[in-house]
Design a protein around this motif. Structure first.
Motif, PDB file in Angstrom:
ATOM      1  N   GLU B 217       0.841  -1.191   0.000  1.00  0.00           N
ATOM      2  CA  GLU B 217       0.000   0.000   0.000  1.00  0.00           C
ATOM      3  C   GLU B 217       0.882   1.249   0.000  1.00  0.00           C
ATOM      4  OE1 GLU B 217      -2.607  -0.393   3.314  1.00  0.00           O
ATOM      5  OE2 GLU B 217      -1.077   0.186   4.778  1.00  0.00           O
ATOM      6  N   ASN B 218       2.184   1.059   0.179  1.00  0.00           N
ATOM      7  CA  ASN B 218       3.105   2.191   0.128  1.00  0.00           C
ATOM      8  C   ASN B 218       3.779   2.359  -1.232  1.00  0.00           C
ATOM      9  OD1 ASN B 218       3.071   2.928   3.080  1.00  0.00           O
ATOM     10  ND2 ASN B 218       3.547   0.757   3.161  1.00  0.00           N
ATOM     11  N   ILE B 220       4.514   3.532  -4.815  1.00  0.00           N
ATOM     12  CA  ILE B 220       4.108   4.717  -5.583  1.00  0.00           C
ATOM     13  C   ILE B 220       4.072   4.419  -7.088  1.00  0.00           C
ATOM     14  CG2 ILE B 220       4.838   6.411  -3.859  1.00  0.00           C
ATOM     15  CD1 ILE B 220       7.374   6.876  -5.576  1.00  0.00           C
ATOM     16  N   ARG B 221       4.195   3.153  -7.434  1.00  0.00           N
ATOM     17  CA  ARG B 221       4.087   2.709  -8.818  1.00  0.00           C
ATOM     18  C   ARG B 221       4.999   3.489  -9.752  1.00  0.00           C
ATOM     19  NH1 ARG B 221      -1.694   1.755 -11.809  1.00  0.00           N
ATOM     20  NH2 ARG B 221      -0.656   1.296 -13.749  1.00  0.00           N
ATOM     21  N   CYS B 222       6.208   3.678  -9.273  1.00  0.00           N
ATOM     22  CA  CYS B 222       7.152   4.426 -10.094  1.00  0.00           C
ATOM     23  C   CYS B 222       7.803   3.529 -11.124  1.00  0.00           C
ATOM     24  CB  CYS B 222       8.229   5.036  -9.209  1.00  0.00           C
ATOM     25  SG  CYS B 222       9.197   3.793  -8.328  1.00  0.00           S
ATOM     26  N   TYR B 223       7.757   2.236 -10.918  1.00  0.00           N
ATOM     27  CA  TYR B 223       8.366   1.246 -11.812  1.00  0.00           C
ATOM     28  C   TYR B 223       9.889   1.164 -11.707  1.00  0.00           C
ATOM     29  CZ  TYR B 223       3.785   1.369 -14.169  1.00  0.00           C
ATOM     30  OH  TYR B 223       2.455   1.328 -14.470  1.00  0.00           O
ATOM     31  N   LEU B 247      -4.402  -3.053 -16.626  1.00  0.00           N
ATOM     32  CA  LEU B 247      -4.172  -2.448 -15.327  1.00  0.00           C
ATOM     33  C   LEU B 247      -4.816  -1.069 -15.276  1.00  0.00           C
ATOM     34  CD1 LEU B 247      -2.491  -3.267 -12.924  1.00  0.00           C
ATOM     35  CD2 LEU B 247      -0.512  -2.228 -13.977  1.00  0.00           C
ATOM     36  N   GLY B 248      -5.475  -0.735 -14.170  1.00  0.00           N
ATOM     37  CA  GLY B 248      -6.013   0.610 -13.998  1.00  0.00           C
ATOM     38  C   GLY B 248      -4.888   1.615 -13.798  1.00  0.00           C
ATOM     39  N   GLY B 249      -5.252   2.864 -13.707  1.00  0.00           N
ATOM     40  CA  GLY B 249      -4.224   3.895 -13.627  1.00  0.00           C
ATOM     41  C   GLY B 249      -3.895   4.351 -12.220  1.00  0.00           C
ATOM     42  N   SER B 250      -4.604   3.823 -11.233  1.00  0.00           N
ATOM     43  CA  SER B 250      -4.509   4.413  -9.895  1.00  0.00           C
ATOM     44  C   SER B 250      -3.364   3.831  -9.081  1.00  0.00           C
ATOM     45  CB  SER B 250      -5.816   4.152  -9.151  1.00  0.00           C
ATOM     46  OG  SER B 250      -5.817   2.831  -8.645  1.00  0.00           O
ATOM     47  N   VAL B 251      -3.173   4.369  -7.888  1.00  0.00           N
ATOM     48  CA  VAL B 251      -2.281   3.724  -6.923  1.00  0.00           C
ATOM     49  C   VAL B 251      -3.113   3.090  -5.817  1.00  0.00           C
ATOM     50  CG1 VAL B 251      -0.037   4.801  -7.159  1.00  0.00           C
ATOM     51  CG2 VAL B 251      -1.856   6.037  -6.021  1.00  0.00           C
ATOM     52  N   GLU B 252      -4.366   2.800  -6.138  1.00  0.00           N
ATOM     53  CA  GLU B 252      -5.174   2.047  -5.183  1.00  0.00           C
ATOM     54  C   GLU B 252      -4.597   0.642  -5.116  1.00  0.00           C
ATOM     55  OE1 GLU B 252      -8.996   2.512  -6.957  1.00  0.00           O
ATOM     56  OE2 GLU B 252      -8.926   4.680  -6.672  1.00  0.00           O
ATOM     57  N   LYS B 254      -5.700  -2.265  -5.509  1.00  0.00           N
ATOM     58  CA  LYS B 254      -5.981  -3.221  -6.584  1.00  0.00           C
ATOM     59  C   LYS B 254      -4.963  -3.084  -7.719  1.00  0.00           C
ATOM     60  CE  LYS B 254      -9.368  -0.293  -9.025  1.00  0.00           C
ATOM     61  NZ  LYS B 254      -8.484   0.216 -10.060  1.00  0.00           N
TER      62      LYS B 254
END
Ligand code: SF4
Ligand code: SF4
Ligand code: SF4
Ligand code: SF4
Ligand code: SF4
Lengths: 339, 332
Positions: B217-218, B220-223, B247-252, B254
């Protein structure tokens, strides 16, 4: 000059929490970042700066712009914050970065309603930097560890107290609300404030001379120097996702059954897909062009569009780039080559 | 002579003899615990090459990229690259060769006897999260210094976890030029019993989910984890694919969970445990735990280890009638 004794800081925060939602630096999973607090004990006071950028409070990584139920066809607006917000302990560089974002989100005189709903609702209590990091170069970009610009209230840590100065009208109102907790500064404390202020500036040992850079860059789009920087870059986006002034975003509609929402989320110029067009054409197909874009945007285009550099010298990109591609080294090199 | 001088000497010779066109190695960084990858085409520039226990990045990534880009240019002479190589970089190159991403004859492996890389997060922790202005390594000691403090720590204790379980880092699966100089420090070797993975397996699905969730949950999807990995080379990653959109665009949760699960699963039988992903993660998330689980499965179920020999086939390209099928489960 008024101040708040350190042993009364808890009362100070408690008082604020009566009137406001208070956001402050807290430790979240090994990293210090801004979050809404529920007790003063959560607040971390020993921090050079937060790991994540505080601008995420105003321009979150992902937000729902609207939701629609296709059956009912009723657009639902996301709820608006009701209680005013205080951001306690934001650093001068980051407060300045909000002024930079203000310009972007007010481009052509149109306010971005999502950003400004939060921004206008918030009061910034800025904490001056008495212990800047070695990667801080705020003084090179027109600011400094004691810069009051962008603050509503300004705090400076003294040995036993925090000096507190109202800067804006909003700040004065808060100042009144906590007046009971404040004391007058003694001669000694005033001296110590002056001393710490002077010392902080001197402690910034990272300087980059940027005089004339943006004019110079205007003619350097095709300069061979751009071949020198990008090789080590892995295009990971860490530098932009932690940068307080970075503001690029993407928009996407997501659908689940009858439920549709439109979200806005951060995007990043270091990714190849950032500029990919639906025709298949990509105007920035190489990492060289993407690294150039990041530098040019902050130090040339932004200056041209808004009259200032879009970097506040916070050093986050330097500390966290996995390959140590240091923006200061790039800038120094750009200054030294023949334009 | 030091390891560093030895590397420079070999590189100088390779470049001036025209054996290679390019040397990829490590150069001086701007932070006390960092080096930065450097690309050297001129024998006079080999002084830029350095060697110390902060040469964390996996260079196999750049080797593959440079060769791919060079191959796109038609009629150009094929590029040959000399690579300053630790064992884990060599293992990654072995996997890339097996996956036809790299030609063995395009690279000259400069084999460096590695004594383990320092873990940035551990260094910061030992310094009480105060800013590090100097990190000095001498023998089995590391000196950490900053404003108003200087402490000595045992080098063994600040090595990366993947370095601790790395066996015989002096012997590389592929090597062309051997750096003969040695460090005066020998890194400890801890036999990997995968006890952490086994412990994790004992948890109930709900508990495992909770562990996963608390960590990611931490994100930040920076890749950075994906981009630092030598084995993540797809020209279009599922994470960015828009037709179809996986894949959705959020950082939720899911979305970050789905990204991470797929990233990890795509490493099955491929991850060389080089730790580059974990070192790159700006949020210090424990991403190694999950690739280790897959490495354990590959070893346990198929007796397969990555990075051993470029001549074998990759795990996912082999099939044997005796393969166990216990891992195939029916939906409940
Ligand atoms: S953090 Fe470093 S490696 Fe990642 S995109 Fe930015 S400059 Fe490139
Ligand atoms: S470019 Fe780097 S130093 Fe400048 S504001 Fe962004 S993160 Fe901070
Ligand atoms: S960049 Fe300047 S203002 Fe920001 S934390 Fe560092 S010293 Fe303070
Ligand atoms: S590097 Fe870390 S924060 Fe970034 S996407 Fe990977 S796990 Fe998430
Ligand atoms: S997943 Fe991580 S440890 Fe495995 S090969 Fe990739 S970077 Fe190395």
């Amino acid at each position: 000059m008024k101040l708040i004794k350190k042993n009364r800081l808890k009362d100070f925060l408690n008082t604020l929490m009566n009137y406001y939602d208070v956001f402050a630096p807290v430790l979240k999973h090994k990293k210090i970042r801004f979050q809404k607090i529920s007790t003063p004990e959560e607040v971390i006071l020993e921090y050079s700066n937060t790991h994540n950028k505080p601008t995420e409070l105003f321009f979150p990584q992902c937000e729902v712009l609207f939701e629609v139920d296709l059956k009912e066809n009723i657009p639902e607006q996301p709820p608006k914050p009701d209680k005013p917000v205080i951001v306690f302990g934001i650093r001068p560089c980051d407060a300045r970065s909000l002024q930079i974002l203000d310009k972007v989100f007010h481009w052509d005189g149109v306010d971005d309603p999502y950003y400004f709903a939060r921004r206008n609702n918030a009061i910034l209590i800025v904490m001056g930097c008495t212990e800047p990091r070695s990667t801080c170069f705020c003084t090179s970009v027109g600011s400094g560890p004691m810069d009051h610009n962008g603050a509503d209230l300004f705090l400076t840590e003294l040995p036993e107290a925090y000096a507190i100065e109202p800067v804006s009208e909003k700040g004065k109102a808060v100042f009144e609300q906590v007046n009971d907790l404040l004391e007058d500064a003694t001669e000694g404390e005033l001296k110590s404030l002056a001393e710490l202020t002077r010392r902080a500036e001197q402690m910034i040992d990272s300087e980059v001379n940027l005089n004339g850079l943006s004019d110079k860059l205007r003619g350097m789009f095709d300069h061979p120097v751009w071949d020198e920087f990008h090789l080590s870059c892995i295009g990971c986006g860490t530098c932009t996702y932690l940068c307080p002034t970075c503001h690029c975003f993407d928009i996407l509609d997501e659908k689940k059954g009858n439920y549709v929402r439109r979200i806005r989320f951060w995007d990043c110029c270091m990714y190849p897909y950032f500029t990919l067009q639906s025709s298949g054409h990509n105007p920035r197909p190489t990492q060289k062009q993407r690294v150039r874009q990041r530098v040019m945007h902050k130090f040339q285009y932004f200056v041209e569009n808004f009259g200032e550099i879009a970097c506040v010298g916070c050093g986050r990109c330097i500390l966290n780039c996995p390959v140590n591609l240091d923006i200061r080294s790039i800038l120094k090199r750009l200054m030294e080559v023949k334009g | 002579m030091s390891i560093e001088q030895n590397i420079r000497e070999i590189s100088r010779k390779l470049l001036s003899d025209g054996v290679v066109d390019l040397i990829i190695g490590y150069g001086q960084g701007t932070l006390p615990y960092a080096t930065t990858p450097v690309f050297i085409r001129n024998a006079d520039d080999v002084e830029q090459l350095i060697w110390n226990p902060c040469c964390t990045n996996n260079l196999a990534l750049y080797v593959r990229r440079e060769l791919e880009q060079a191959n796109k240019k038609k009629d150009a002479r094929p590029l040959k690259i000399g690579v300053v190589t630790k064992k884990c970089d060599a293992k990654a190159m072995v996997e890339l060769i097996r996956e036809n991403q790299l030609k063995r004859e395009s690279i000259v492996v400069i084999a460096v006897p590695c004594s383990g890389m320092l873990d940035k997060a551990k260094l910061h922790k030992r310094a009480g999260d105060r800013e590090l202005l100097r990190v000095e390594v001498s023998g089995s000691e590391v000196i950490l210094a900053g404003r108003g403090f200087e402490i000595k720590v045992n080098r063994d204790e600040v090595l990366r976890d993947n370095c601790l379980v790395c066996k015989d880092p002096e012997s590389l699966p592929i090597a062309d030029e051997i750096v003969v100089e040695k460090d005066d420090y020998k890194k400890p070797y801890v036999e990997d019993d995968f006890s952490d993975v086994k412990e994790h397996e004992k948890l109930s699905p709900q508990e495992r989910w909770a562990v996963f969730r608390a960590e990611f949950e931490n994100c930040i999807r920076c890749y950075a984890c994906r981009n630092a990995c030598p084995m993540c080379y797809c020209s279009e990653c599922f994470a960015e694919c828009s037709q179809p959109r996986w894949l959705g665009g959020s950082v939720e949760l899911k979305d970050v969970l789905f990204f991470q699960i797929v990233r990890v699963l795509h490493q099955a039988g491929r991850c060389v445990d080089c730790g580059a992903c974990a070192a790159a993660c700006p949020m210090d998330l424990d991403i190694r735990k999950y690739t280790r689980k897959l490495n354990y499965d590959a070893l346990n179920i198929f007796r397969f280890e990555t990075g051993v020999s470029p001549d074998d086939k990759p795990l996912l390209a082999t099939f044997s009638i005796d393969d166990t099928q216990e891992f195939i489960t029916e939906p409940e």
